[in-house]
Motif scaffolding. Structure first.
Motif, PDB file in Angstrom:
ATOM      1  N   LYS A  33      38.814  27.873  40.308  1.00  0.00           N
ATOM      2  CA  LYS A  33      38.801  29.115  39.537  1.00  0.00           C
ATOM      3  C   LYS A  33      37.718  30.088  39.989  1.00  0.00           C
ATOM      4  O   LYS A  33      37.484  31.099  39.335  1.00  0.00           O
ATOM      5  N   ASN A  34      37.095  29.805  41.119  1.00  0.00           N
ATOM      6  CA  ASN A  34      36.009  30.663  41.597  1.00  0.00           C
ATOM      7  C   ASN A  34      36.564  32.021  42.029  1.00  0.00           C
ATOM      8  O   ASN A  34      37.286  32.131  43.023  1.00  0.00           O
ATOM      9  N   ILE A  35      36.219  33.046  41.297  1.00  0.00           N
ATOM     10  CA  ILE A  35      36.791  34.374  41.520  1.00  0.00           C
ATOM     11  C   ILE A  35      36.397  34.953  42.874  1.00  0.00           C
ATOM     12  O   ILE A  35      37.191  35.629  43.529  1.00  0.00           O
ATOM     13  N   GLN A  41      39.961  35.208  49.614  1.00  0.00           N
ATOM     14  CA  GLN A  41      41.202  34.704  50.202  1.00  0.00           C
ATOM     15  C   GLN A  41      42.286  35.787  50.221  1.00  0.00           C
ATOM     16  O   GLN A  41      42.987  35.961  51.218  1.00  0.00           O
ATOM     17  N   VAL A  42      42.399  36.526  49.138  1.00  0.00           N
ATOM     18  CA  VAL A  42      43.368  37.623  49.084  1.00  0.00           C
ATOM     19  C   VAL A  42      43.061  38.658  50.168  1.00  0.00           C
ATOM     20  O   VAL A  42      43.967  39.139  50.856  1.00  0.00           O
ATOM     21  N   SER A  43      41.789  38.993  50.320  1.00  0.00           N
ATOM     22  CA  SER A  43      41.382  39.980  51.325  1.00  0.00           C
ATOM     23  C   SER A  43      41.771  39.528  52.734  1.00  0.00           C
ATOM     24  O   SER A  43      42.304  40.312  53.529  1.00  0.00           O
ATOM     25  N   ILE A  61      44.915  34.386  40.287  1.00  0.00           N
ATOM     26  CA  ILE A  61      43.685  35.003  39.776  1.00  0.00           C
ATOM     27  C   ILE A  61      43.916  35.562  38.377  1.00  0.00           C
ATOM     28  O   ILE A  61      43.093  35.401  37.474  1.00  0.00           O
ATOM     29  N   ILE A  62      45.055  36.216  38.195  1.00  0.00           N
ATOM     30  CA  ILE A  62      45.368  36.856  36.911  1.00  0.00           C
ATOM     31  C   ILE A  62      45.462  35.838  35.781  1.00  0.00           C
ATOM     32  O   ILE A  62      45.116  36.135  34.633  1.00  0.00           O
ATOM     33  N   LYS A  69      44.689  42.317  37.079  1.00  0.00           N
ATOM     34  CA  LYS A  69      46.092  42.648  37.321  1.00  0.00           C
ATOM     35  C   LYS A  69      46.288  43.933  38.130  1.00  0.00           C
ATOM     36  O   LYS A  69      47.238  44.024  38.924  1.00  0.00           O
ATOM     37  N   PRO A  70      45.447  44.954  37.970  1.00  0.00           N
ATOM     38  CA  PRO A  70      45.655  46.177  38.767  1.00  0.00           C
ATOM     39  C   PRO A  70      45.692  45.935  40.267  1.00  0.00           C
ATOM     40  O   PRO A  70      46.431  46.609  40.983  1.00  0.00           O
TER      41      PRO A  70
END
Length: 240
Positions: A33-35, A41-43, A61-62, A69-70
């Protein structure tokens, strides 16, 4: 976990994105759950053009952080899934959590869709091979990019018209925002230029030259409206 995360970041900076993803996933096995790791990772996945996988991670993440969410909207826009992006923006608007930039993008999409009929030509050939006619026939980004760069070089006033069409057709391509902003700056419509440029800068991925071009236009825009504080921010960014 911290060591694995640092390895992932270092590999990303070296351009070794496959290794960056591998070590990010290993770090997430320890801290799922580490933001910071999830967003990293998304980047990396966005830069790899692995948009579907980036969307999966963003949806994860959401689950933990609903206020993220945006960012999912930008991924769907990058995927050119405009229908899903608009649906998400409407959901965010209903819950009063639509960001100002996304509110602007939503408004622009609605305006452009009303102004332009988006068609895909079934023709494979055209008797007139000028770049303008090729774009008008096929509506492809490849032809639009070449056309916009030519119009900009020639200081042609049609830059505003075609960049506006580009915003309707390709809302996740930062170049069309840059060219629309530049056209607006040339016509002294600085406030609108700021709105457009800020809406497009979030779509830049790993392109320092393009990012600097945005900063240059934003500097002109803020100087144009007399906002010296904001102008100083972008002047400083250009010196880095």
């Amino acid at each position: 976990m911290a060591v694995l995360f640092e390895l992932s970041k270092n590999y990303a900076k070296l351009g070794r994105r496959e290794e960056a993803v591998i070590f990010a996933k290993k770090a997430l096995q320890i801290a799922p759950k580490n933001i910071w790791i999830l967003e990293h990772q998304v980047s990396v996945l966005r830069k790899n053009d692995a948009i579907d996988e980036a969307i999966e991670v963003q949806r994860e993440i959401i689950q933990y952080y609903p206020n993220k969410k945006p960012q999912l909207v930008y991924l769907y826009l990058q995927k050119n899934d405009i229908a899903t992006a608009k649906k998400l923006m409407q959901e965010l608007e209903n819950t009063k959590s639509l960001t100002p930039r996304l509110r602007n993008i939503k408004k622009q999409l609605s305006q452009r869709e009303a102004a332009f009929e988006i068609k895909e030509s079934k023709k494979k050939t055209t008797p007139n091979t000028s770049i303008e006619n090729l774009f008008n026939t096929y509506k492809s980004f490849e032809y639009l990019e070449e056309l916009l760069l030519k119009l900009d070089t020639d200081n042609d006033p049609k830059l505003g018209t075609y960049s506006e069409q580009g915003l309707a057709l390709f809302p996740a391509q930062p170049l069309v925002y840059l060219m629309q902003g530049r056209a607006l700056n040339k016509s002294s419509n600085y406030a609108k230029a700021i709105e457009i440029l800020l809406g497009g800068i979030d779509f830049i991925i790993d392109n320092n030259a393009l990012e600097r071009s945005f900063y240059e236009e934003l500097l002109k825009s803020y100087q144009g409206i007399g906002n010296e504080d904001k102008a100083k921010i972008y002047k400083a960014k250009l010196k880095r």
